[in-house]
Design a protein around this motif. Sequence first.
Motif, short mmCIF file in Angstrom:
data_model
loop_
_atom_site.label_atom_id
_atom_site.label_comp_id
_atom_site.label_asym_id
_atom_site.label_seq_id
_atom_site.Cartn_x
_atom_site.Cartn_y
_atom_site.Cartn_z
N LEU A 62 -4.74 6.57 -4.36
CA LEU A 62 -4.65 7.70 -3.42
C LEU A 62 -3.35 8.50 -3.55
O LEU A 62 -3.15 9.47 -2.83
CB LEU A 62 -4.78 7.20 -1.98
CG LEU A 62 -6.04 6.40 -1.63
CD1 LEU A 62 -6.03 6.02 -0.15
CD2 LEU A 62 -7.30 7.19 -1.96
N CYS A 63 -2.45 8.09 -4.47
CA CYS A 63 -1.11 8.70 -4.49
C CYS A 63 -1.11 10.17 -4.89
O CYS A 63 -0.15 10.88 -4.61
CB CYS A 63 -0.19 7.90 -5.42
SG CYS A 63 -0.55 8.05 -7.18
N GLN A 64 -2.19 10.64 -5.53
CA GLN A 64 -2.22 12.05 -5.94
C GLN A 64 -3.05 12.92 -5.00
O GLN A 64 -3.29 14.09 -5.29
CB GLN A 64 -2.75 12.16 -7.37
CG GLN A 64 -1.77 11.61 -8.42
CD GLN A 64 -2.21 11.91 -9.84
OE1 GLN A 64 -3.26 11.45 -10.28
NE2 GLN A 64 -1.41 12.66 -10.56
N THR B 183 1.24 8.15 4.03
CA THR B 183 2.47 7.35 4.00
C THR B 183 3.20 7.40 5.33
O THR B 183 3.69 6.38 5.83
CB THR B 183 3.41 7.85 2.88
OG1 THR B 183 2.72 7.80 1.63
CG2 THR B 183 4.66 7.00 2.79
N GLU B 184 3.27 8.59 5.93
CA GLU B 184 3.94 8.74 7.22
C GLU B 184 3.28 7.87 8.29
O GLU B 184 3.96 7.21 9.08
CB GLU B 184 3.91 10.21 7.66
CG GLU B 184 4.83 11.11 6.85
CD GLU B 184 4.60 12.58 7.15
OE1 GLU B 184 3.79 12.88 8.07
OE2 GLU B 184 5.21 13.42 6.48
N PHE C 224 0.85 -1.20 0.00
CA PHE C 224 0.00 0.00 0.00
C PHE C 224 0.88 1.25 0.00
O PHE C 224 0.65 2.20 -0.76
CB PHE C 224 -0.91 -0.03 1.22
CG PHE C 224 -1.79 1.19 1.38
CD1 PHE C 224 -2.57 1.65 0.33
CD2 PHE C 224 -1.84 1.88 2.58
CE1 PHE C 224 -3.39 2.78 0.48
CE2 PHE C 224 -2.65 2.99 2.74
CZ PHE C 224 -3.43 3.44 1.68
N THR C 225 1.93 1.24 0.82
CA THR C 225 2.87 2.36 0.88
C THR C 225 3.60 2.54 -0.44
O THR C 225 3.82 3.67 -0.91
CB THR C 225 3.88 2.14 2.02
OG1 THR C 225 3.18 1.96 3.25
CG2 THR C 225 4.81 3.34 2.16
N ALA C 226 4.00 1.42 -1.07
CA ALA C 226 4.67 1.49 -2.37
C ALA C 226 3.77 2.15 -3.41
O ALA C 226 4.22 2.96 -4.23
CB ALA C 226 5.07 0.10 -2.83
#
Length: 400
Positions: A256-258, A266-267, A69-71
């Motif tokens: 969700l990356c954008q 991510t933190e 998920f973080t990647a």
Amino acid sequence: MDTLDILRQLCIIIVAAKFFGLLARKVKAPQVAGEIIAGLLIGPSVFGFVQSSDFLSGLAEIGVIILMFTAGLETNISDLKKTGPKATIIACAGVFVPLVLGTLLYMAFYGWAAVGTEEFYRALFIGTILTATSVSITVETLREMGKLQGELGQTIMSAAIIDDVIGIVVLTVVIGFKKPDSAVSSVLLRTGAFFLLAIVLGVVIYKLFKWYDARHPHTRRIPILGIALAFALSYVADKYFGVADITGAYLAGVILCQLRDSKYITEKMDINSYIIFGPVFFCSIGLSTNIRTLDMTILWFSLAFVVVGLLSKVVGCGLTSRLLGFRGKDALKVGCGMMTRGEVALIVAQRGLKADMLEPAYFTAVILLIITSSILTPLVLKWLYSKDAPEEPQAVESHE
């Protein structure tokens, strides 16, 4: 396993993983390598303080989903668009060549298998492990030398990211062949249907998250809903489409990356992963490996695996870069920059173990490849860049 035994084992895992992780970082090796070695030492291979259990496997499963998920959250879609087709073509070669050579390597050691047999899919899975590229070490090396910006550095970084995306698709398809209805057409149909669903739902989900994020910025509700989405897509992927659950987790991150608060999500994920889920996952790799059962065939295979793993990236990505117009030395830099392996290779290997496509003994080969490539890649890149001609100082016009 009772509650007290669980607490004892978690204490040993966390302390050992952090100690050996920091030790690995001190000697310029990946921290995850130290955590895997910790698992080997506290597991059945050496001291036997901790044994694999369903509870630890469950925690490790959550850990791998959080990692993927973080990647996905760290994927920069804008950068991928900017690099154009060059990075994509290099990434495709960086997947295809290791996949083929890894498959042939397994068959060379254990006999040639007919297409469609279980042994053939085991061989194919060995090739699948070799497709992954870890970009973090290469990026840090290029940044230290001031070479990250520019066409060459950006191409290496983008190709590594695209490489992992393609590798996850390959993993999904290969694992799909283990299902009862594992006809090629059926596997491809299920995989395509899931990706189509993820794209359609992704647009809707992204808009909902964007709307909610605008009204409640930088609140803990956003990462909570984000991890819930990762778990949901992981479940749907595996349960209804026969697709690897980590693919669903990765796509949840990409969706969700954008977001404006993607780094905030991510933190929060990193905190959970760093404290408990990451150490348990990487230690579980060591716990699953019993080096006492290794024979000379496995050891020779592991050494050949490392050599093929390194050369397949150099040849596949380097030659493709040369064909795309990079000069000889620059093409070699691209190939060497793609050699590193890391968490994704371990995750792929762990999926193979879960799907009964990989024996635990082969984790030795994967661990050796990660450690070797992580140490060798920075050294080779620095040596290649040291051979470049020094830049000519600009002439200063005299006003005398």
